[in-house]
Design a protein around this motif. Structure first.
Motif, PDB file in Angstrom:
ATOM      1  N   ALA A 154     -56.116 -44.833 -17.137  1.00 44.73           N
ATOM      2  CA  ALA A 154     -55.662 -44.534 -15.769  1.00 44.73           C
ATOM      3  C   ALA A 154     -56.349 -43.262 -15.252  1.00 44.73           C
ATOM      4  O   ALA A 154     -56.835 -43.222 -14.122  1.00 44.73           O
ATOM      5  CB  ALA A 154     -54.143 -44.376 -15.743  1.00 44.73           C
ATOM      6  N   ALA A 155     -56.430 -42.228 -16.098  1.00 39.60           N
ATOM      7  CA  ALA A 155     -57.112 -40.994 -15.677  1.00 39.60           C
ATOM      8  C   ALA A 155     -58.604 -41.249 -15.486  1.00 39.60           C
ATOM      9  O   ALA A 155     -59.263 -40.577 -14.686  1.00 39.60           O
ATOM     10  CB  ALA A 155     -56.882 -39.902 -16.721  1.00 39.60           C
ATOM     11  N   GLY A 156     -59.127 -42.234 -16.208  1.00 37.05           N
ATOM     12  CA  GLY A 156     -60.541 -42.611 -16.069  1.00 37.05           C
ATOM     13  C   GLY A 156     -60.866 -43.227 -14.717  1.00 37.05           C
ATOM     14  O   GLY A 156     -62.039 -43.376 -14.367  1.00 37.05           O
ATOM     15  N   GLN A 157     -59.840 -43.587 -13.939  1.00 35.94           N
ATOM     16  CA  GLN A 157     -60.104 -44.143 -12.605  1.00 35.94           C
ATOM     17  C   GLN A 157     -60.660 -43.059 -11.660  1.00 35.94           C
ATOM     18  O   GLN A 157     -61.125 -43.361 -10.571  1.00 35.94           O
ATOM     19  CB  GLN A 157     -58.838 -44.778 -12.005  1.00 35.94           C
ATOM     20  CG  GLN A 157     -58.171 -45.824 -12.898  1.00 35.94           C
ATOM     21  CD  GLN A 157     -59.109 -46.956 -13.317  1.00 35.94           C
ATOM     22  OE1 GLN A 157     -59.688 -47.631 -12.473  1.00 35.94           O
ATOM     23  NE2 GLN A 157     -59.274 -47.149 -14.620  1.00 35.94           N
ATOM     24  N   TYR A 158     -60.606 -41.793 -12.076  1.00 34.84           N
ATOM     25  CA  TYR A 158     -61.204 -40.718 -11.280  1.00 34.84           C
ATOM     26  C   TYR A 158     -62.709 -40.591 -11.547  1.00 34.84           C
ATOM     27  O   TYR A 158     -63.396 -39.831 -10.853  1.00 34.84           O
ATOM     28  CB  TYR A 158     -60.535 -39.378 -11.600  1.00 34.84           C
ATOM     29  CG  TYR A 158     -59.089 -39.269 -11.163  1.00 34.84           C
ATOM     30  CD1 TYR A 158     -58.719 -39.466  -9.843  1.00 34.84           C
ATOM     31  CD2 TYR A 158     -58.100 -38.932 -12.089  1.00 34.84           C
ATOM     32  CE1 TYR A 158     -57.389 -39.336  -9.450  1.00 34.84           C
ATOM     33  CE2 TYR A 158     -56.775 -38.795 -11.698  1.00 34.84           C
ATOM     34  CZ  TYR A 158     -56.427 -39.004 -10.378  1.00 34.84           C
ATOM     35  OH  TYR A 158     -55.120 -38.879  -9.983  1.00 34.84           O
ATOM     36  N   ASP A 159     -63.213 -41.275 -12.590  1.00 35.10           N
ATOM     37  CA  ASP A 159     -64.646 -41.201 -12.885  1.00 35.10           C
ATOM     38  C   ASP A 159     -65.432 -41.593 -11.631  1.00 35.10           C
ATOM     39  O   ASP A 159     -64.961 -42.400 -10.821  1.00 35.10           O
ATOM     40  CB  ASP A 159     -65.020 -42.175 -14.013  1.00 35.10           C
ATOM     41  CG  ASP A 159     -64.435 -41.759 -15.362  1.00 35.10           C
ATOM     42  OD1 ASP A 159     -63.803 -40.686 -15.441  1.00 35.10           O
ATOM     43  OD2 ASP A 159     -64.601 -42.530 -16.326  1.00 35.10           O
ATOM     44  N   ASP A 160     -66.635 -41.075 -11.515  1.00 30.99           N
ATOM     45  CA  ASP A 160     -67.466 -41.347 -10.336  1.00 30.99           C
ATOM     46  C   ASP A 160     -66.710 -41.035  -9.042  1.00 30.99           C
ATOM     47  O   ASP A 160     -66.929 -41.677  -7.997  1.00 30.99           O
ATOM     48  CB  ASP A 160     -67.986 -42.793 -10.333  1.00 30.99           C
ATOM     49  CG  ASP A 160     -69.008 -43.022 -11.441  1.00 30.99           C
ATOM     50  OD1 ASP A 160     -69.913 -42.185 -11.576  1.00 30.99           O
ATOM     51  OD2 ASP A 160     -68.875 -44.011 -12.186  1.00 30.99           O
ATOM     52  N   ALA A 161     -65.808 -40.068  -9.134  1.00 34.74           N
ATOM     53  CA  ALA A 161     -65.000 -39.631  -7.984  1.00 34.74           C
ATOM     54  C   ALA A 161     -64.272 -40.803  -7.331  1.00 34.74           C
ATOM     55  O   ALA A 161     -64.006 -40.789  -6.127  1.00 34.74           O
ATOM     56  CB  ALA A 161     -65.874 -38.891  -6.966  1.00 34.74           C
TER      57      ALA A 161
END
Ligand code: NAD
Length: 487
Positions: A281-288
């Motif tokens: 879920a926190a990885g959904q911030y990857d690539d902004a």
């Protein structure tokens, strides 16, 4: 417009042609537009800005090249496309450096997998087209055979996120199926596709088979999709733009595929591996968060909200906002000042309308925006219902499976869904019940290139991927011969 040797801009140490690539030659325009680097806002290059005249030249080049390219057959075309794939692999460093400067995707992702996916797209579709077996059967005293006929010149319009990979995702099946192509990349990240034209030339693709026209959507893009010689339109971008493009395709009675935005649910059930779910879920911030498939609506079973949030905040705290060329960076800047305004506007309106900003919700300098989590008070709120396309997630809770599915299906979109559960039965039930083109269980972004890809509702029309894309770029014909009438 001139067809002399086109100027180049040196970007990240790489010489990138700034003109169009039409009929195997570089073509300039009298007008230009500026592409900037999201890393520091500095201008990178002045790019040729096509009007109707250049678009017409490109479509006519594709039209003229079509008969010979179609006649080459799948194996003949595959040889060209494999050479192009090899050249992409040999130029990963150049392509990655240029795309990182132009779009600010993380350099290590570009180097490790994103650019290589472009090469894989060409290889994969070349091989699939060769492997295609025409279907034969007998019925009603006739012998039947389905034939794939290349459709003609195709217009390919792509968005600014992952511009190189997404352009190869469409141009590869079009070319493998025997179409010629005019590609119009997005104006906020035009540079890596300019190099694609150069590599196509080096690979020996006949002039006019792959053309790249640079320009503004409402000008060059609109002229391209409205051109009467275009026989297919393939678009990836926003739902609003798809409406314009769909109308133009309808006027010329041309088949059209659209891969559009999403407001994808990320469901976490109480029986899930919470460490894995929170990390992803926190990885959904990857690539902004500038990824169409991102799970931006976190839907968490009420009984595990607290332990989930604890893990989620810890994983989000570990994000590093920074220069996308640095290996330590996990969240890059947004693509453009206008996009930063758009993202900030969504959060400001959410706050003003009483939605609770749990974390983030602020600019952090340059084109950066803090990873943001919003707890909506209202499922109809704009922040829940509309795509932000930035590092902004919402979080809501559910009490049971029915409520989870109802919330998941409560927007006009339906691109992807992500489900975390340890129950096979639930994985199957929820996987079937969510309205989306793809549903991932306990994973995300893993894709088999032969699987169908697309969205439902306002997330898209049609399917690409594997044979679905090759069929789209072909006119399927049934040949029927009276049995015993020929020898
Ligand atoms: P956009 O719709 O603004 O632009 C996409 C492309 O369309 C650009 O090349 C643009 O120049 C062109 N364009 C704009 N107006 C046009 C017109 N009137 N006629 C013809 N062409 C026109 O989208 P964007 O901001 O570049 O990209 C972000 C959007 O793309 C998001 O909604 C995102 O979810 C979506 N997207 C979807 C997928 C997918 O596979 N479903 C993948 C990536 C991005």
């Amino acid at each position: 417009m001139s067809t002399t040797t086109s100027p180049v801009a040196t970007v990240a140490g790489v010489d990138v042609p700034t003109g169009h690539f039409i009929g195997g030659r570089r073509v300039d325009s009298a007008r230009t537009f500026t592409t900037i680097s999201p890393i520091d806002g500095a201008p990178l290059a002045e790019i040729a800005r096509a009007g109707e005249e250049e678009v017409d030249l490109a479509v006519r080049a594709a039209h003229d090249a079509f008969p010979a390219w179609a006649a080459l057959g799948p194996a003949g075309r595959a040889a060209h496309l494999h050479r192009l794939a090899d050249l992409i692999d040999a130029n990963v460093e150049r392509l990655a450096a240029v795309e990182c400067a132009d779009m600010a995707m993380l350099l290590r992702s570009l180097r490790a997998r994103v650019i290589a996916r472009g090469a894989l797209n060409y290889r994969n579709y070349a091989d699939l087209a060769v492997a295609y077996e025409e279907r034969d059967w007998r019925s009603k005293g006739t012998w039947n055979r389905v034939q794939r006929m290349p459709a003609g010149p195709a217009a390919v319009i792509t968005p600014w996120n992952a511009p190189f990979m997404l352009s190869t995702w469409k141009t590869a099946p079009a070319l493998a199926a025997g179409c010629t192509v005019v590609l119009k990349p997005a104006e906020w990240s035009p540079l890596s596709c300019s190099l694609l034209g150069e590599l196509a030339d080096e690979a020996g693709l006949p002039p006019g088979v792959l053309n790249v026209v640079q320009g503004i959507g409402e000008e060059a893009g609109a002229a391209l999709v409205a051109h009467p010689l275009i026989r297919r339109v393939s678009f990836t971008g926003s739902t609003d733009t798809a409406r314009h493009i769909g109308r133009a395709a309808a006027d010329n009675v041309v088949p059209f595929t659209a891969e559009l935005g999403g407001k994808n649910p990320f469901l976490v059930f109480a029986d899930a591996d919470l460490d894995a779910a929170a990390a992803k879920a926190a990885g959904q911030y990857d690539d902004a968060g500038q990824v169409c498939l991102s799970g931006t609506r976190l839907l968490v079973e009420e009984s595990v909200l607290e332990p989930f949030l604890e893990r989620f905040h810890a994983a989000t705290d570990a994000h590093v906002l920074g220069d996308p060329r640095d290996d330590a960076t996990t969240v890059s800047p947004l693509i453009h000042p206008d996009h930063l305004e758009r993202v900030a506007g969504f959060v400001d309106r959410a706050r003003a309308s009483g939605q609770r900003v749990v974390r983030g919700g602020a600019r952090t300098g340059g084109l950066f925006y803090a990873p943001t989590l919003i707890e909506p008070t209202d499922n109809d709120a704009e922040i829940v219902q509309n795509e932000v396309f930035g590092p902004v997630l919402t979080i809501q809770t559910f009490r049971d499976e029915d409520e989870a599915v109802a919330l998941a299906n409560s927007t006009r979109y339906g691109l992807s869904a992500i489900v975390y559960t340890s129950s096979l039965g639930r994985a199957d039930r929820v996987g079937r019940a969510v309205r989306s083109g793809v549903a991932w269980v306990n994973t995300f972004l893993v894709r088999d290139l032969t699987a169908p890809f697309g969205g439902v509702g306002h997330s898209g029309i049609g399917r690409e991927g594997g044979d679905h894309a090759l069929d789209f770029y072909s006119d399927l014909k049934t040949l029927q011969i009276l049995e015993g009438s020929v020898r």
